[in-house]
Design a protein around this motif. Sequence first.
Motif, mmCIF file in Angstrom:
data_model
loop_
_atom_site.group_PDB
_atom_site.id
_atom_site.type_symbol
_atom_site.label_atom_id
_atom_site.label_comp_id
_atom_site.label_asym_id
_atom_site.label_seq_id
_atom_site.Cartn_x
_atom_site.Cartn_y
_atom_site.Cartn_z
ATOM 1 N N ILE A 4 0.864 -1.173 0.000
ATOM 2 C CA ILE A 4 0.000 0.000 0.000
ATOM 3 C C ILE A 4 0.907 1.231 0.000
ATOM 4 N N THR A 5 0.608 2.182 -0.865
ATOM 5 C CA THR A 5 1.340 3.441 -0.899
ATOM 6 C C THR A 5 0.546 4.471 -0.097
ATOM 7 N N TYR A 6 1.217 5.139 0.819
ATOM 8 C CA TYR A 6 0.577 6.178 1.625
ATOM 9 C C TYR A 6 1.059 7.536 1.156
ATOM 10 N N GLY A 117 -8.782 -2.806 -15.098
ATOM 11 C CA GLY A 117 -7.337 -2.585 -15.094
ATOM 12 C C GLY A 117 -6.994 -1.345 -14.280
ATOM 13 N N ALA A 118 -7.715 -1.148 -13.168
ATOM 14 C CA ALA A 118 -7.619 0.087 -12.392
ATOM 15 C C ALA A 118 -6.760 -0.072 -11.146
ATOM 16 N N SER A 119 -6.180 1.048 -10.733
ATOM 17 C CA SER A 119 -5.576 1.140 -9.404
ATOM 18 C C SER A 119 -6.678 1.610 -8.461
ATOM 19 N N VAL A 120 -6.486 1.360 -7.139
ATOM 20 C CA VAL A 120 -7.488 1.710 -6.145
ATOM 21 C C VAL A 120 -6.954 2.826 -5.258
ATOM 22 N N VAL A 137 -8.499 -2.433 9.450
ATOM 23 C CA VAL A 137 -8.886 -2.283 8.038
ATOM 24 C C VAL A 137 -7.711 -2.597 7.110
ATOM 25 N N GLU A 138 -6.510 -2.155 7.471
ATOM 26 C CA GLU A 138 -5.349 -2.337 6.588
ATOM 27 C C GLU A 138 -5.136 -3.799 6.167
ATOM 28 N N PRO A 139 -5.246 -4.777 7.087
ATOM 29 C CA PRO A 139 -5.090 -6.171 6.631
ATOM 30 C C PRO A 139 -6.153 -6.596 5.623
ATOM 31 N N LEU A 140 -7.363 -6.057 5.743
ATOM 32 C CA LEU A 140 -8.412 -6.362 4.763
ATOM 33 C C LEU A 140 -8.019 -5.834 3.389
ATOM 34 N N THR A 153 -3.461 3.090 -3.209
ATOM 35 C CA THR A 153 -2.922 4.302 -2.613
ATOM 36 C C THR A 153 -3.907 4.793 -1.569
ATOM 37 N N VAL A 154 -3.401 5.034 -0.366
ATOM 38 C CA VAL A 154 -4.211 5.552 0.746
ATOM 39 C C VAL A 154 -3.813 7.002 0.974
#
Length: 158
Positions: A4-6, A117-120, A137-140, A153-154
Amino acid sequence: MSGITYVRGDATSPQGKGVKLIVHVCNDLGGWGKGFVLALSRRWSEPEAAYRRWHRGRSGNDFGLGAAQFVQVEPYIWVANVVGQRGIRTGSKGVPVRYEAIGAGLDKVAGKAAELGASVHMPRIGCGLAGGTWSRVEPLVSDRLVARGIEVTVYDFG
């Protein structure tokens, strides 16, 4: 496999190239009026209108905890309305967040992201008004999205 990118920034202005899917958590009451949804509504009217129609027609559709609705708002930007909280207030039954529902919704997000083909892109879903903790939430997010090769990306506002 990516993690995950913050980033600091606004999740309604997702960064990067290609198709982007903005994910946020909604309640199961049809209420839209506080928190991240206000930023969404300032940018686009479609997610709120679609959510309200979905809730109104709930007797004949899949609206409920764990459901996800996908709304295209720009040629390369979609919004996922994920029903991940029961009610809107913390009370005798605890906080409104429902982690199982967020997980189920993220499974649907993973399918749609793969199809597009999307990023979230998301704020720390379920952790504002819903009362959840990012440590739950992060582990989910990692299990349901990152483990499937979807870039996430968060955004931390500010």
